[in-house]
Design an enzyme around this catalytic site. Structure first.
Site, PDB file in Angstrom:
ATOM      1  N   GLU A   1      -3.702 -11.963   2.220  1.00 47.30           N
ATOM      2  CA  GLU A   1      -4.689 -10.850   1.841  1.00 47.30           C
ATOM      3  C   GLU A   1      -5.947 -11.665   1.075  1.00 47.30           C
ATOM      4  O   GLU A   1      -6.333 -10.898   0.245  1.00 47.30           O
ATOM      5  CB  GLU A   1      -4.062  -9.722   1.228  1.00 47.30           C
ATOM      6  CG  GLU A   1      -3.279  -8.917   1.997  1.00 47.30           C
ATOM      7  CD  GLU A   1      -2.407  -7.644   1.319  1.00 47.30           C
ATOM      8  OE1 GLU A   1      -2.262  -6.678   1.978  1.00 47.30           O
ATOM      9  OE2 GLU A   1      -2.351  -7.820   0.261  1.00 47.30           O
TER      10      GLU A   1
ATOM     11  N   ASP B   1       5.446  -3.267   5.774  1.00 48.57           N
ATOM     12  CA  ASP B   1       4.813  -3.181   4.418  1.00 48.57           C
ATOM     13  C   ASP B   1       5.295  -1.759   3.850  1.00 48.57           C
ATOM     14  O   ASP B   1       4.529  -0.907   3.751  1.00 48.57           O
ATOM     15  CB  ASP B   1       3.127  -3.323   4.303  1.00 48.57           C
ATOM     16  CG  ASP B   1       2.743  -3.056   2.959  1.00 48.57           C
ATOM     17  OD1 ASP B   1       3.413  -3.408   2.057  1.00 48.57           O
ATOM     18  OD2 ASP B   1       1.503  -2.846   2.905  1.00 48.57           O
TER      19      ASP B   1
ATOM     20  N   GLU C   1       3.841   3.828  -2.226  1.00 50.99           N
ATOM     21  CA  GLU C   1       2.544   3.856  -1.617  1.00 50.99           C
ATOM     22  C   GLU C   1       2.354   4.526  -0.145  1.00 50.99           C
ATOM     23  O   GLU C   1       1.166   5.052  -0.012  1.00 50.99           O
ATOM     24  CB  GLU C   1       2.201   2.299  -1.420  1.00 50.99           C
ATOM     25  CG  GLU C   1       1.048   1.829  -0.692  1.00 50.99           C
ATOM     26  CD  GLU C   1       1.066   0.386  -0.769  1.00 50.99           C
ATOM     27  OE1 GLU C   1       0.116  -0.451   0.005  1.00 50.99           O
ATOM     28  OE2 GLU C   1       2.156  -0.367  -0.986  1.00 50.99           O
TER      29      GLU C   1
END
Length: 652
Positions: free
Chosen positions: A260, A333, A361
């Site tokens: 990332e 993820d 998340e």
């Protein structure tokens, strides 16, 4: 207050307030005798017992005794009635909390006999907190670490935080974001970190720092961060020496590299092992380098779920002995449901860490009630087909923290349970989710059996409810862009393919799902053959591993198109039942906290319906099919859901 509603302020002190037991005495506080140690940690153990027994109004003479037990794992303890013994001061502390936990559930002291040792030597929280106070993927306010006033002032909440961690056996804390800033290694921040380390040390907690790989170039005046460059190696060695001079028990570095956009050894044509081993050499035997395996790059054209295995498995046996490779529980993820990561069991010559996400998340932030112990248990118990269960292949367990500056610490009262559950499973991965839920609920709200028999099943079913209304049958990564809030399976215009939800579901008129069999990406081949067969047969992961037609027939006789709306409706109905259950529990919970939980369950109901309606509107459109009979149409047309925008969504 015995067995009834706890005071409101108890929720802001987490699970560490103790309501009086049923046969509590009203006078004569218990006496606690400490033998064999007078360390700060041992004194804390004594003080915790004295305070907790007073709150319980429990009358007894308790002995804390440090003994010599060669070879006993740090933190191990034994409890036999009114005596706690341990070979380490941390063991005395953990034993004190364990005794209070047992007494707080109404057990008679003569019936308490425990002989426990932690399953893992390192049980840590990873904070994604930034120096400016923003918390990435944080849904409980700003960072609890007040960097601005450190080191001159250490907020009293740091002691409360350390105390809560110690009560469930957590012994390591990474204090900053894995998307690290090099300034965290500057002298002024080392002084701030030292102040935290000094506060946490008596509670048996070591401090770790996320290190930016390019720091020698960013703050060190070098022209490169190449891990094989002698000047770079010397810089890291000097930096490690500087940190250890200030913090002798510094835990080490956590590193996110070449993922990332973060810098890493691959920028210089080097491997992950080259980068990790360079830092391991700098630290030496003083600490640990934790190197994250969460990697995916724009130039990689294969299935994102395969990349970590492809990059790391060939490096098995090439990492230094003080390096731990940290692997997320699943290959993508932190999705509501994923298969276990194929690296577990595939790197027998490398120390591995299991990384779990406590902050939600992808599971409704702090707004949705989703008790994560079943998810954690599912990951720990997964059979790798190579070296036993995931829990047996790892030596470290890490959780991405959900704590923040909100008065209740975690954004919602029930999200405290996930912090608690992580600590308990990190200590003992064989614990059952229902035991953990019962412990937490009894300590946090009420030990009344009527309350526990209602709230524990509600907690245990909550994660599956979220899976049903968000990502049923193996769907994944269909959340909104950036903030990951709300449904957005239609998004297809982001720069990188694997950022787009359409990449993961691939729905069109013919069918839906990501083919990871030999006819597709063949990600299945990264698992042991017997495990691959089981995963392929698991309908809960159907669309994760297979692309099927809308008319694909499931084991229950339904077609996929009949089953999808059934799952979404089942999830919405489960939230309605949670709301109804919680409404009946008002007599057991103080009005303030009961109302707060009820408000959040109302939000969850509305958002579960939104997830259901938006998703079905999209699947109906791309498949060209009307909803099956018996399932109501979405409230709005697809265009309405696609037009929603949430610039205020927290945690990005």
């Amino acid at each position: 207050m015995t067995g009834g509603a706890a005071r409101a302020e108890d929720g802001y002190r987490l699970w560490l307030r103790h309501a009086p037991v049923a046969d509590a005495a009203q006078h004569r506080p218990a006496t606690v005798t400490l033998i064999g140690s007078d360390s700060p940690t041992a004194r804390l153990a004594r003080d915790e017992l004295q305070r907790g027994l007073a709150e319980l109004r429990f009358v007894s003479a308790i002995t804390l005794r440090k003994v010599t037990t060669p070879g006993e794992r740090a933190g191990a303890f034994r409890i036999s009635g009114a005596e706690i013994t341990a070979a380490s001061d941390s063991g005395l502390l953990y034993g004190a909390f364990a005794l209070l936990r047992e007494l707080g559930q109404g057990k008679a002291i003569g019936a308490i006999h425990l002989d426990e040792a932690p399953a893992y030597t390192l049980r840590m929280l990873n904070h994604w907190d930034n120096p400016d106070g923003h918390v990435e993927r944080g849904y409980a306010g700003r960072s609890i670490f007040d960097w601005w006033h450190l080191p001159g002032h250490v907020d009293a909440r740091m002691t409360d935080y350390a105390r809560a961690n110690a009560s469930v056996g957590i012994n390591g804390v990474v204090v900053n974001n894995v998307n690290a800033r090099a300034m965290m290694l500057e002298p002024r921040y080392i002084a701030k970190i030292k102040a935290l380390a000094d506060t946490f040390r008596p509670w048996g907690i070591r401090v770790y720092v996320s290190a930016r790989f390019s720091a020698p170039r960013d703050i060190g005046g070098l022209k490169t961060a190449d891990p094989l460059d002698p000047a770079v190696r010397a810089w890291w060695k000097a930096k490690a020496d500087e940190i250890y001079a200030a913090i002798p028990d510094f835990g080490g570095f956590l590193v996110k590299a070449n993922s990332e956009g973060q810098p890493g050894p691959q920028d210089y044509g080097r491997s992950h092992a080259d980068g990790a081993n360079m830092l391991a050499e700098a630290i030496g035997g003083r600490g640990t380098v934790i190197w994250r395996a969460f990697v995916y790059a724009a130039e990689n054209k294969e299935d994102r779920a395969k990349q970590a295995f492809t990059e790391f498995q060939p490096l098995d046996g090439k990492f230094a002995s003080n390096v731990v490779v940290q692997v997320k529980n699943g290959p993508i993820d932190f999705q509501p449901r994923e298969p276990f990561h194929p690296l577990f069991g595939a790197m027998p010559k490398t120390r591995l860490s299991l990384e779990l996400q406590i902050t939600k998340e992808y599971l409704g932030f702090a707004s949705h009630l989703a008790f994560l112990a079943p998810l954690f248990e599912e990951a720990l118990d997964a059979d790798t087909g190579r070296s036993g269960s995931v829990s047996r292949t790892v030596s470290v367990i890490a959780g991405v923290a959900n704590t923040g500056s909100d008065r209740n610490w975690t954004g919602s009262h029930f999200d405290q349970a996930n912090w608690y559950a992580f600590g308990r499973l990190a200590w003992n991965p064989k614990l059952a989710s229902d035991q953990i839920a019962r412990e937490w609920a009894a300590q946090t709200f009420s030990r009344d059996p009527a309350f526990l028999n209602a709230v524990v099943p509600m907690m245990l079913g909550s994660r599956d409810a979220v899976v049903d209304y968000m990502t049923p049958l193996g769907l994944a990564h269909v959340m909104g862009t950036g903030h990951h809030y709300g449904p957005a399976p239609w998004v297809s215009d982001l720069a990188r393919p694997e950022w787009n939800p359409v990449y993961y579901h691939r729905a069109d008129r013919d069918g839906i799902g990501f083919d990871r069999t030999p006819t597709g990406s063949n990600a299945l081949a990264q698992y042991a053959p017997d495990v691959a067969k089981r995963l392929l047969a698991d309908e809960e992961l159907l669309l994760w591993f297979r692309r099927v037609s809308w008319d694909h027939r499931l084991k229950n006789g339904n077609t996929l198109w009949e089953e999808l709306p059934r799952r979404y409706d089942r999830g919405v109905a489960a939230v309605e039942r949670m709301r109804a259950t919680w409404a009946t529990l008002a007599p057991h919970v103080d009005a303030q906290r009961h109302r707060a939980v009820a408000d959040f369950l109302n939000i969850q109901r509305d958002e579960a319906q939104w997830w259901r309606d938006a998703s079905l509107a999209y699947w109906s459109t791309v498949s060209g099919r009307a909803l099956p009979t018996g399932h109501s149409a979405p409230r709005y047309p697809l265009s309405w859901y696609q037009a929603q925008n949430f610039p205020e969504a927290p945690g990005e």
